[in-house]
Scaffold this motif. Structure first.
Motif, short mmCIF file in Angstrom:
data_model
loop_
_atom_site.label_atom_id
_atom_site.label_comp_id
_atom_site.label_asym_id
_atom_site.label_seq_id
_atom_site.Cartn_x
_atom_site.Cartn_y
_atom_site.Cartn_z
N TRP A 27 39.29 29.47 45.63
CA TRP A 27 40.76 29.53 45.65
C TRP A 27 41.14 30.95 46.05
N ALA B 216 43.72 33.48 46.55
CA ALA B 216 45.12 33.78 46.24
C ALA B 216 45.39 35.28 46.15
N THR B 217 44.61 36.01 45.35
CA THR B 217 44.93 37.42 45.12
C THR B 217 44.35 38.31 46.23
N GLY C 27 48.32 41.31 43.22
CA GLY C 27 47.61 40.78 42.05
C GLY C 27 48.60 40.06 41.17
N LEU D 284 52.17 36.16 40.97
CA LEU D 284 52.47 35.12 39.98
C LEU D 284 53.95 35.04 39.62
N VAL E 128 37.90 36.84 44.23
CA VAL E 128 37.90 35.38 44.50
C VAL E 128 36.59 34.77 43.98
N SER E 129 36.73 33.87 43.02
CA SER E 129 35.55 33.23 42.42
C SER E 129 34.84 32.40 43.48
N LEU F 32 29.02 34.21 37.75
CA LEU F 32 30.02 33.78 38.73
C LEU F 32 30.05 34.76 39.90
N ALA G 203 36.31 39.46 30.59
CA ALA G 203 36.81 39.13 31.94
C ALA G 203 37.96 38.12 31.85
N GLY H 21 45.50 35.62 35.75
CA GLY H 21 46.70 36.23 35.19
C GLY H 21 46.36 37.04 33.96
N ILE I 106 51.02 39.96 31.15
CA ILE I 106 51.88 39.46 32.23
C ILE I 106 52.23 37.98 31.97
C1 LIG Z 1 36.78 36.65 36.37
C2 LIG Z 1 37.90 36.64 37.36
C3 LIG Z 1 38.04 35.53 38.23
C4 LIG Z 1 39.07 35.55 39.18
N1 LIG Z 1 39.12 34.50 40.09
C5 LIG Z 1 40.03 34.54 41.09
C6 LIG Z 1 40.06 33.49 42.09
O1 LIG Z 1 39.30 32.53 42.04
N2 LIG Z 1 40.95 33.60 43.10
C7 LIG Z 1 41.83 34.64 43.20
O2 LIG Z 1 42.60 34.68 44.15
N3 LIG Z 1 41.85 35.65 42.27
C8 LIG Z 1 40.98 35.61 41.21
N4 LIG Z 1 40.98 36.60 40.25
C9 LIG Z 1 41.97 37.69 40.32
C10 LIG Z 1 42.98 37.68 39.16
O3 LIG Z 1 43.87 36.60 39.26
C11 LIG Z 1 43.68 39.05 39.14
O4 LIG Z 1 42.70 40.02 38.83
C12 LIG Z 1 44.80 39.10 38.11
O5 LIG Z 1 45.84 38.23 38.49
C13 LIG Z 1 45.35 40.53 37.92
O6 LIG Z 1 45.63 41.13 39.15
P1 LIG Z 1 45.06 42.61 39.45
O7 LIG Z 1 43.61 42.63 39.13
O8 LIG Z 1 45.46 42.94 40.84
O9 LIG Z 1 45.78 43.55 38.42
P2 LIG Z 1 47.22 44.27 38.60
O10 LIG Z 1 48.24 43.26 38.99
O11 LIG Z 1 47.07 45.47 39.45
O12 LIG Z 1 47.49 44.72 37.11
C14 LIG Z 1 46.96 45.92 36.55
C15 LIG Z 1 47.68 46.21 35.21
O13 LIG Z 1 49.05 46.44 35.47
C16 LIG Z 1 49.86 45.59 34.68
N5 LIG Z 1 51.05 45.16 35.46
C17 LIG Z 1 51.05 44.56 36.67
N6 LIG Z 1 52.31 44.25 37.03
C18 LIG Z 1 53.12 44.66 36.03
C19 LIG Z 1 54.53 44.58 35.80
N7 LIG Z 1 55.37 44.05 36.69
N8 LIG Z 1 55.01 45.11 34.65
C20 LIG Z 1 54.19 45.69 33.73
N9 LIG Z 1 52.85 45.75 33.89
C21 LIG Z 1 52.32 45.25 35.02
C22 LIG Z 1 48.99 44.39 34.35
O14 LIG Z 1 49.41 43.80 33.14
C23 LIG Z 1 47.60 45.02 34.25
O15 LIG Z 1 47.36 45.46 32.94
C24 LIG Z 1 39.98 36.62 39.26
C25 LIG Z 1 39.85 37.70 38.36
C26 LIG Z 1 38.84 37.72 37.43
C27 LIG Z 1 38.72 38.90 36.51
#
Ligand SMILES: Cc1cc2nc3c(=O)[nH]c(=O)nc-3n(C[C@H](O)[C@H](O)[C@H](O)COP(=O)(O)OP(=O)(O)OC[C@H]3O[C@@H](n4cnc5c(N)ncnc54)[C@H](O)[C@@H]3O)c2cc1C
Length: 428
Positions: free
Chosen positions: A140, A142-143, A148, A152, A189-190, A245, A397, A403, A407
């Protein structure tokens, strides 16, 4: 204390999943099959992959692929729920996913994310797309590095004042009968570095730019075979937990796809995106239930083996209090995950912010259970002598995956406040 006197109340009924009663024959049978698979296949493979170098762990012939071959024989893919009414489907899915989480959450996500393109294709009903996804490991997408948590956001009021929706680093342009994809996914991306097919969930330009008049981005869901010209991969990510993974970037350089590979476009994207995210959040909640139980069972067994001060830990009142609190949390996580799943499948209008709240609640409570279970081991819990240290890293993790916890709670709080303001809830 031995429970041998005739006056003692008999032990209560439990199932593999703990304090459950009233499971149907089909449910008990499915749970038993997956539990055995989790114990005999997932746990040993998950532990082996956890200790391997990521450069070798997912290569051809590795235990990672043995897992997927064995999982394919279980017949528990998305087709398994077809024909069941929504409530029965939610119940069966809850039991199956929780058992997989009990086995290994990294492999369970590889399997779940691996099905995302097929789920989308099945929902579209398009035989060409179904054939394209069947029997293939999916992902999937998405990010992205610059998109990130902000990917959402579902309502414009949640953005910073004056800010437009983030476009990110990976976009689709719809031109005539073609879709042209350019950019890169995040490293998260997983299955990203090994998947054979992907479900793109990204921002799109349908000819008028990426934003509508409110500053919201247009989106699309597109099935993409990952062996087409212009697709390349990053190296498998080196990380703290969920090392079973594989994760990694996917790069798209002028990738051209036929428009018929799109399963959600400008007008139906929002709702389909919301439903896909709600499905993922539900699955993550069940995984948390399984992982919490796995950690708790380890701690329970250890406290019945370890002697301190001349007594078994489990015979000390403080330990009993801690076990009681953790055991109650294990049941509460399970109950919440099933509630979210049932609501999401049976409600006339489900919402991914409610599912997100369920995921955030289940995964954060699960983290407390895993952390405190490790604490009950004392120093040895930090070593590789027991699997609890791996569960702790895997649990960590899950506080960010699908998400980040804060958040997700924030989105739910926003929704509740808006509903209250509109008189839709809480003003009785
Ligand atoms: C094990 C694992 C599997 C995953 N699998 C997938 C997958 O299959 N496909 C995919 O597309 N992605 C995947 N992801 C990505 C995952 O969805 C993102 O890592 C997650 O949504 C957070 O985004 P980010 O890492 O960019 O953090 P960021 O968005 O940069 O956040 C960093 C910090 O800032 C804070 N923050 C961000 N925005 C705000 C705001 N507006 N107000 C206050 N604080 C804020 C957050 O709470 C967080 O603490 C995976 C991640 C992990 C760890």
């Amino acid at each position: 204390m031995e429970h041998t006197t005739t006056h003692a109340l008999p032990f209560p009924h439990v199932e593999l999943s703990g304090f459950d009663a009233g499971l149907t024959e089909q449910e008990t049978a499915a749970q038993a099959v997956i539990h055995r698979f989790a114990a005999e296949v997932m746990r040993p493979i998950g532990r082996a992959l956890d200790r391997m170098d990521p450069d070798h762990a997912y290569a051809e012939g590795s235990p990672f692929w043995d897992f997927h071959k064995a999982a394919a024989t279980l017949g528990m893919g998305p087709e398994a729920l077809e024909g069941l009414d929504p409530r029965a489907a939610a119940r069966l899915e809850a039991l199956v996913i929780a058992e997989m989480g009990w086995g290994d959450v990294g492999l369970a996500v590889s399997s779940g994310a691996g099905e995302m393109p097929l789920r989308g294709a099945l929902a579209s009903g398009d035989p060409e797309l179904i054939e394209l996804c069947q029997g293939k490991l999916g992902c999937w997408i998405a990010t992205q590095p610059d998109r990130g948590s902000d990917g959402l956001i579902l309502y414009p009021q949640e953005r910073a004042v004056g800010a437009k929706g983030t476009v990110g680093n990976l976009t689709a342009r719809f031109i005539g009968d073609e879709i042209v994809v350019n950019g890169q996914s995040s490293a998260w991306v997983s299955n990203g570095c090994v998947a054979q097919v992907g479900l793109l969930d990204i921002v799109a330009d349908y000819g008028q730019g990426y934003h509508d008049a409110q500053g919201d981005t247009y989106g699309c869901n597109v099935i993409v075979p990952l062996d087409v010209k212009g697709v390349s991969r990053g190296k498998p990510l080196r990380k703290l937990g969920k090392r079973a993974l594989p994760q990694g970037e996917i790069y798209f350089d002028q990738v051209r796809l036929p428009r018929r590979f799109a399963i959600a476009t400008r007008d139906d994207y929002e709702i389909k995106h919301a439903m896909a995210w709600a499905h993922a959040g539900t699955a993550m909640s069940h995984l948390s239930a399984g992982l919490a139980r796995a950690a708790f069972e380890l701690a329970l067994a250890y406290t019945n083996e370890r002697k301190q001060g001349g007594a078994l830990l489990a015979d000390l009142q403080l330990t009993q209090f801690r076990l009681g609190q953790l055991g109650a949390k294990v049941e509460a996580i399970k109950a919440m995950s099933r509630h979210v799943a049932d609501y999401t499948r049976t409600s006339p209008a489900p919402h991914p912010y409610f599912t997100a709240a369920g995921k955030a609640f289940c995964s954060s409570e699960m983290f407390t259970v895993v952390n405190e279970s490790l604490q009950l081991f004392g120093g040895v819990g930090l070593t590789q002598e027991f699997p609890i240290e791996k569960l702790m890293r895997d649990a960590r993790a899950m506080q960010i995956e699908d998400g980040e916890t804060n958040i997700l709670f924030m989105h739910y709080g926003f929704l509740l406040a808006q509903m209250n303001r509109a008189g839709a809830w809480g003003k009785n």
